[in-house]
Every structure is written in structure tokens, then in C-alpha cells.
Design a protein around this motif. Sequence first.
Motif, PDB file in Angstrom:
ATOM      1  N   ARG A 133      24.807 152.739 -46.052  1.00  0.00           N
ATOM      2  CA  ARG A 133      24.396 151.539 -46.781  1.00  0.00           C
ATOM      3  C   ARG A 133      24.933 151.601 -48.201  1.00  0.00           C
ATOM      4  O   ARG A 133      24.700 152.572 -48.923  1.00  0.00           O
ATOM      5  CB  ARG A 133      22.864 151.467 -46.828  1.00  0.00           C
ATOM      6  CG  ARG A 133      22.308 150.330 -47.673  1.00  0.00           C
ATOM      7  CD  ARG A 133      22.435 148.992 -46.976  1.00  0.00           C
ATOM      8  NE  ARG A 133      21.646 148.991 -45.741  1.00  0.00           N
ATOM      9  CZ  ARG A 133      21.835 148.144 -44.742  1.00  0.00           C
ATOM     10  NH1 ARG A 133      22.806 147.245 -44.818  1.00  0.00           N
ATOM     11  NH2 ARG A 133      21.083 148.199 -43.645  1.00  0.00           N
ATOM     12  N   GLU A 134      25.670 150.596 -48.628  1.00  0.00           N
ATOM     13  CA  GLU A 134      26.072 150.499 -50.032  1.00  0.00           C
ATOM     14  C   GLU A 134      24.833 150.204 -50.873  1.00  0.00           C
ATOM     15  O   GLU A 134      24.050 149.320 -50.547  1.00  0.00           O
ATOM     16  CB  GLU A 134      27.097 149.389 -50.219  1.00  0.00           C
ATOM     17  CG  GLU A 134      28.480 149.755 -49.710  1.00  0.00           C
ATOM     18  CD  GLU A 134      29.281 150.515 -50.741  1.00  0.00           C
ATOM     19  OE1 GLU A 134      28.745 150.777 -51.833  1.00  0.00           O
ATOM     20  OE2 GLU A 134      30.441 150.834 -50.468  1.00  0.00           O
ATOM     21  N   ASP A 135      24.652 150.956 -51.950  1.00  0.00           N
ATOM     22  CA  ASP A 135      23.420 150.829 -52.721  1.00  0.00           C
ATOM     23  C   ASP A 135      23.708 151.107 -54.189  1.00  0.00           C
ATOM     24  O   ASP A 135      24.134 152.197 -54.552  1.00  0.00           O
ATOM     25  CB  ASP A 135      22.385 151.824 -52.174  1.00  0.00           C
ATOM     26  CG  ASP A 135      21.009 151.632 -52.783  1.00  0.00           C
ATOM     27  OD1 ASP A 135      20.850 150.772 -53.671  1.00  0.00           O
ATOM     28  OD2 ASP A 135      20.086 152.363 -52.366  1.00  0.00           O
ATOM     29  N   TYR A 136      23.459 150.119 -55.033  1.00  0.00           N
ATOM     30  CA  TYR A 136      23.642 150.275 -56.480  1.00  0.00           C
ATOM     31  C   TYR A 136      22.364 150.739 -57.176  1.00  0.00           C
ATOM     32  O   TYR A 136      22.324 150.823 -58.405  1.00  0.00           O
ATOM     33  CB  TYR A 136      24.097 148.957 -57.101  1.00  0.00           C
ATOM     34  CG  TYR A 136      25.590 148.725 -57.020  1.00  0.00           C
ATOM     35  CD1 TYR A 136      26.408 148.978 -58.114  1.00  0.00           C
ATOM     36  CD2 TYR A 136      26.185 148.270 -55.852  1.00  0.00           C
ATOM     37  CE1 TYR A 136      27.777 148.765 -58.056  1.00  0.00           C
ATOM     38  CE2 TYR A 136      27.552 148.058 -55.771  1.00  0.00           C
ATOM     39  CZ  TYR A 136      28.343 148.311 -56.877  1.00  0.00           C
ATOM     40  OH  TYR A 136      29.705 148.111 -56.802  1.00  0.00           O
TER      41      TYR A 136
ATOM     42  N   GLN B 215      24.401 142.877 -44.903  1.00  0.00           N
ATOM     43  CA  GLN B 215      25.857 142.875 -45.075  1.00  0.00           C
ATOM     44  C   GLN B 215      26.396 144.054 -45.885  1.00  0.00           C
ATOM     45  O   GLN B 215      27.596 144.349 -45.821  1.00  0.00           O
ATOM     46  CB  GLN B 215      26.307 141.580 -45.745  1.00  0.00           C
ATOM     47  CG  GLN B 215      25.849 141.405 -47.179  1.00  0.00           C
ATOM     48  CD  GLN B 215      26.221 140.051 -47.763  1.00  0.00           C
ATOM     49  OE1 GLN B 215      26.498 139.095 -47.033  1.00  0.00           O
ATOM     50  NE2 GLN B 215      26.221 139.959 -49.083  1.00  0.00           N
ATOM     51  N   ASP B 216      25.566 144.779 -46.617  1.00  0.00           N
ATOM     52  CA  ASP B 216      26.073 145.861 -47.480  1.00  0.00           C
ATOM     53  C   ASP B 216      26.194 147.162 -46.699  1.00  0.00           C
ATOM     54  O   ASP B 216      25.337 148.059 -46.791  1.00  0.00           O
ATOM     55  CB  ASP B 216      25.155 146.040 -48.692  1.00  0.00           C
ATOM     56  CG  ASP B 216      25.197 144.854 -49.634  1.00  0.00           C
ATOM     57  OD1 ASP B 216      25.978 143.935 -49.382  1.00  0.00           O
ATOM     58  OD2 ASP B 216      24.450 144.854 -50.627  1.00  0.00           O
ATOM     59  N   VAL B 217      27.246 147.262 -45.932  1.00  0.00           N
ATOM     60  CA  VAL B 217      27.505 148.433 -45.095  1.00  0.00           C
ATOM     61  C   VAL B 217      28.935 148.900 -45.336  1.00  0.00           C
ATOM     62  O   VAL B 217      29.867 148.086 -45.400  1.00  0.00           O
ATOM     63  CB  VAL B 217      27.295 148.118 -43.599  1.00  0.00           C
ATOM     64  CG1 VAL B 217      27.661 149.322 -42.738  1.00  0.00           C
ATOM     65  CG2 VAL B 217      25.852 147.691 -43.341  1.00  0.00           C
ATOM     66  N   ALA B 218      29.100 150.200 -45.467  1.00  0.00           N
ATOM     67  CA  ALA B 218      30.427 150.781 -45.653  1.00  0.00           C
ATOM     68  C   ALA B 218      30.727 151.714 -44.486  1.00  0.00           C
ATOM     69  O   ALA B 218      29.890 152.529 -44.096  1.00  0.00           O
ATOM     70  CB  ALA B 218      30.508 151.557 -46.967  1.00  0.00           C
ATOM     71  N   THR B 219      31.911 151.592 -43.919  1.00  0.00           N
ATOM     72  CA  THR B 219      32.370 152.504 -42.873  1.00  0.00           C
ATOM     73  C   THR B 219      33.681 153.134 -43.327  1.00  0.00           C
ATOM     74  O   THR B 219      34.554 152.447 -43.864  1.00  0.00           O
ATOM     75  CB  THR B 219      32.578 151.777 -41.532  1.00  0.00           C
ATOM     76  OG1 THR B 219      33.539 150.725 -41.704  1.00  0.00           O
ATOM     77  CG2 THR B 219      31.275 151.173 -41.038  1.00  0.00           C
TER      78      THR B 219
END
Length: 806
Positions: free
Chosen positions: A353-356, A379-383
Motif C-alpha cells: 500500500r502506498e502511504d504518505y 487505488q493506492d497500490v504499488a507492485t
Amino acid sequence: MRIKNIAGCIGYRHVCSFIFLVLLVFATGAVAQQAQQTVQEQQTIHVNIKSQPLDRAITQLANQTGVLIGADANLVADKQAQALNGNYTPEQALMLLLRNSGLTAVQRSPGQYTLVASANTSRNTDTVKLPEVRVTGFTSPDAPGNPSYTRTNASTATKSNLPIMQTPISVQVIPRAVIKDQQAVQVEDAIKNVSGVFPGFTFGGFAEEFMIRGFNTNFANYRDGFRVQAARLSLANIERVEVVKGAAANLYGRIEPGGMINLITKRPQAERYYSLNQQFGSFGQYQTLADATGALNQSGTLMYRLNFEYLNKNSFRDFGFFERYFVAPSLTWKVTPNTQFDLDFMYSNEKSREDYGIVALGNRPADVPRSRFLGEPSQDVATHKLYNTALTFTHAFNDDWRVRARFSHFFRDGDDSQTYPIDLDNVTGILQRGFFRGRGPNNLYQGTVDVTGRFNTASIVHNVLAGWEYYGNFAKFKSIVTSADPINIFNPQYSPVNQGNLQINDFTVLNTNWNGVYFQDQITLFNKLHIMGGGRYDWVTQNNGFASGVDQSLDTAQAAATKVSDARFSPRAGIVYQPFEWLSFYGNYVQSLGAANAARDAAGNTLKPQIGEQFEGGFKTSLFDGRLNTNVAYYYLTKQNLATQVPGQFFSIPIGKARSQGVEVDVSGEIARGLSLVLTYAYTDTEILEGDNKGNKLFNVPKHSGSIWTRYTMQNEALRGLSFGAGVFVLDKRPGDTANTYFLPSQARVDAMVRYQLPVAKSRFSVQFNAYNLADQTLYGGTIGDRFSVNVGMPRTFVGSIHYAM
């Protein structure tokens, strides 16, 4: 930092908890020492060792019995061991293995033996002698199960095998024993044991950035000396972590002047070894590790190693998760006694999970739940898929001269989707956001050729190094950049961007060709004075292009590329005076050409290269026959053309010149039988010397920091295999941005460990339990340098594991 300040940071209740843990460790040790007077007879274990060279037989015996056997490699060279098959105590098996070898075993403590030359010619002794002796070295410091917290050599600092005591550079080594005791999973879990190294921003697991001596690493770490950018590396196949401060850039180039973190991988071994580790933890953490190594032919000249990891965990952060498949096979072929080929491959498939993180409000992080997620969960997913192939050729012309040629290809294929913060209304709590989604291949080619040698001129001993390095980074990215709906940080209502009608509108082409040649000569006078001189000449060409708009393309970005060339010679000098074998005084001076000249301004122009300069001095000790090592350093470090990213944007601005100076203390090793520790302290004073923020401190850097981790292994034979550990990791308050508009508060994290290991037939079986942040303090990691991106640290967390090796 005064004691009352630390106490204020931890809190009275937390101080009492930690003191209780430390007293428990020492009290347990006292009980064990008393109980040792009534040592019970060892149980027999089935041992099966074929006739083979003695050094290999010793390693096999250590693996089968679970004891640690130390020896000078010269003592066991060219000796043959007879076959051994039957039920024996470890002492009996060791005595029989050493018969007719001219060696005997000396017991340093229960379960730990040292081999020495026999004091007489009798070969039929029935008991093991017990006097204290000096351990001159282990047959293999990286042998599985080695519990030592110290290492005498580190190759990263000088690209040669010089002892740390004779190296005029500050270098710390985190061996596998520490990684195992603390059940470290990521690089950040390990480097907290090094002074002057602090966590940076992580994007929730996408990558790892660190601050070393005040300056960030720009999301770059090293794996076996090769640079890896914007990737979160697994520790599954890592034997140790070496942290070199300050002067590393002179041999590797493109490094921030603060230093570098280099992960050293596990190497194939001729002796067969298998292990399986299953870990369970809080927030659904599940990790499976497998390690296998051995010889593929009877002569032992062709060896393999295979490491595997599956990691799946949720998070205390809302909607957070991380999943990784990792496999790393390696082959070593000893073509002749002087020639060797190594082939390494690594594959990692990650999804996270992309997380700021959270935002700042006023002069500190906002008072919102630490689980609060301010992105878009749908939608905030990084692969990311990572592939790394490396080939190494090594040839020794004789005992003094060697050449090593290496090549590495690193390929990264990522799909990165993130909703990022832009601005915050401090009154309403409304956070303005943007949306980014990018994908593209990234190819990284690296190669080195090193020649090392040793020769004498009159009474002067020379250790020389000469080498060439190539670094090529080629990437093409296509992205969507657009606005996203705002969100209230106190009452978030999620609203993802409708991507159905969006078109790619941002294009990036990166082409970097970097060459460097370097040399160094370390001379030794009177066996006490070591003087190092050398330097590196770099020449680099970058051809980076950017284009924005739905009517643009990668071709137009390439056509708009700006070619920038830089060249610079960076000198390197150092001196070591070693009046006694256990004491060294050292100093160094270095200049460096940094890596961050890929940063661009709002117009797309590449910023000037960053230049570093450092003065350093200090001393090192090796006490208790080499079982306890210390390093104390003072440094003064400056960096010019410093760049920082503009909040909410994808470009940077130069802030001029910054300075960092301070004192660092690192202590690691065994201070008493069975009692090992890692102790650190850092005083880090930073200041921006030029630009709009002149006089401010650098972000993410505490002025005071320190840690202590202790492990006690029971010395009573009846309780052999039982270990306890406890530690505390303290950070002073840290600025969150270069404008110093807010600070992350002081914090302390208390951890603990207990492990029980017992021999089962021909294998070693252990269970371990770790607790992190026992006081359940609210912890913070790093920031990205603005007010809208603050990583939140873990709450109280528990992890257990079952380990089986044979």
C-alpha cells in the motif's frame, strides 16, 4: 543529553519497565553463573562425519552438535580428519575428531571451544583443558549459528580485506547474530544498531531512505557493493550489514557524503546446511524463510546456495499491507585453487500500500489516530518486480596479487499508484491532494574491475588497490498526473479518482553513463603506522528528458532531453597509529561527487552536482582478546548544492550549503561470558549555511540519539540454549522540514527477546519470541521534508518464530 531529558522522553513508567528488563537479564545471568558450579553431564548426540579435510569436518561437527568451535585457519590447514560415526557428547566427538592432529580443544565457556596447538606430544588425552586462551579467529565468521556480535574485517570500506583496526574510516558491521536476535525483516530493523543513522521516508514500504551523519541516502542502498535505487531490499539472504560513514563515496561514487549501507549476501558453502524458519506476528504477519547450501560435487569445488522468503503482513495502519515473494539462488565454482566464478540471481515480487503517513498541524504531527490513512484505499497500490543477475570472476596470481571483475544487471518493473498530499488548511483540516500513477522499466548496469596487491619497498609494506567502475541507469516512465478530491484529516471520506477517462500526460526518459577510476595505497611503517592515500576521478554524462501533456510522448521527452556532463577528481587520505594491538587512533580527509545531480528544477533543468567534504578523527579499541570492539569518531562534514523537493511537487530547489558535525560512539561484542551488547550514541549538530533557510537544522536528524541492546545466553549446562535479550532505542526531537516549522517529538522504543534452542537428533531446533515497543509509545519514522508526509512507527508488536536447521 542529560538523564532527566531521556527520562522525560521515555516517561517514568517506561523507564521503570526498561530497568526491570535489564535487571532481569543481569539477574538471570547471576543465577546462571551460580548454577554453573553444578554443571550436569552433557547428553550424547548422534554424530556422523566422513573422512575429509579437518576444517570442513570441524564445521560439520559444529552444525551437528550446536557448539561453536573457533580456530586459527592456519592451524587446521592441510590436516585430515578421520571418520566419526556414533553417539557422543560434543566434547567426546571433538576430542576424537582431533586425534593425531597435533591440536587440542580449550573450552572458553559451555558450548564454545577454541582449537590450539597441543602443549605436549601426547595424543591420547581423555579430558578437555580449561584455561583461558586468546581466540585468533573463526574458521568461518559467517558460519551459520555464529553468535558473535563482532567482526574483525569489513570489505566495504576499502574494497580489500584490511582489518577494521587498521582502517582509517568509521565502519560498523551488523552480523547475522544481531539480525537473528532482533528478528529483523527490513534494512531499517538492522541499522537502528548503528550510531548516527536515522530512518527517512518509506512511502509505506515502497522504498527505504536513511539519514547518515545528517544527509539522506536518496533511497539508495547497496547490495554486495552494487547500487540499488528505490527498492525495499529483503534481509532473507543477507549475512551482515556494513555501514561505512563519510569516506565511502571515494571508492563507489554517486554516494551522499554521509556514507553508505551495504548488504553482504550469504555465500555458498561446501558444508551442507539446511534451515527453515516460520514466523508469526501481530497484524497478521506471516513470514517463511528457507536456506540451503552445500557442495554439488565430491571435491567441493562447485557449491550452491538457495534462499527463499514469503512475507505477508497487514498493518496497524488502516488498509495497510505488504506481500513479497523472494528467491535468491547462487553458485560458486572454484575452477582452480586460485580462480573462482560466482553467479548470483535475485527475484523479488512485491505488492504494498502506498502511504504518505499523517500530516503536521502546528509545531508537531497532527493529533489523529496513528492508524489514520489519508490516501485512497481502493487505488493506492504499488507492485514491483525486481530481477538482479551478478557475475564475479576472481583470480589470485599469488599470495599477494589478485584481480576481481564483477558485472551486475538490475531490472525493475513497477506500477506505482498514489494519492499524495499537497496542502493543508490548518483550521478546517482539509487536505488538498493530487494523484499519480506511473509505470515503466528501469535497467541498471554496473561493472567493476579491481586489482589488489601487497609488496614491500625496503621496510615499508604497501597494500594497493586500483580499479575502474561503470554505472549505467536507463529508464522510461509514462505517468498520469492529475488532481484528486480533498480529504478531511479528522473525518476522512474516501473518494478515488475516476481513471477511466484519464490519459497519460507525463513522460520521463533517464539516461546516465557514469565512469570512475580510483586508486589507493595504504603503507605500513614500523608495524604501527598506517598511511592511506588515493583518490577517484569521475566523469558522468546525463541525458534526461521530460514532457507533459496528453499530446506528448516518450519520443518528445527524449527530443527535449538536456545533456549534462560533469567530471571531478576527489582525493582521499587517512592515517592510523596503532601503538598497541588493542588500540588505534585514526583520521581521514575526503571529498566526494554526490549522486543527487539527477534532481531537476521546475523548468526541468538538472541541478548542479552535490559536492561533499569531510574531516574525521577518532580511535578504535579491540578489548577482551578481540571479543569487544569500540569506535569513537568526531567529524566535520559539509555539502554544497544541496537540493530539497518542493512540497506537493515532483521537482526540487537548491538550498545552498549545509554542515553536519558531531561525535559517534559504537560498542559491540561480549563483555562477560554469555553477555553480549550493542551500544551506540550520536551527537549530530546540523545547520544550513546558505539559502532561504540559513541557520536552520536539517530535517529528520536528532541532535542526540542512542541505543543499547543486550543478550544473555545461559551458562548452566542444564539450561544451555536459553537466551534473553532487551534493548532501548532513543531519538531526540527532530525537525520535520528544512524550514523547521514543526518537530517530531523525542521518543524511546523498548524491545525484548527470549529464545530457547536445543539439539534434536542431527538438527538444531529453536523457538523465539520478540516484543517491540513494549511501552506502546507513539513513534514516528521519517518525513519527506514537508508538512504533509510523516511516517508513523509501529505500536506494541509481538513476533514469534520456530527455527529448524540441520
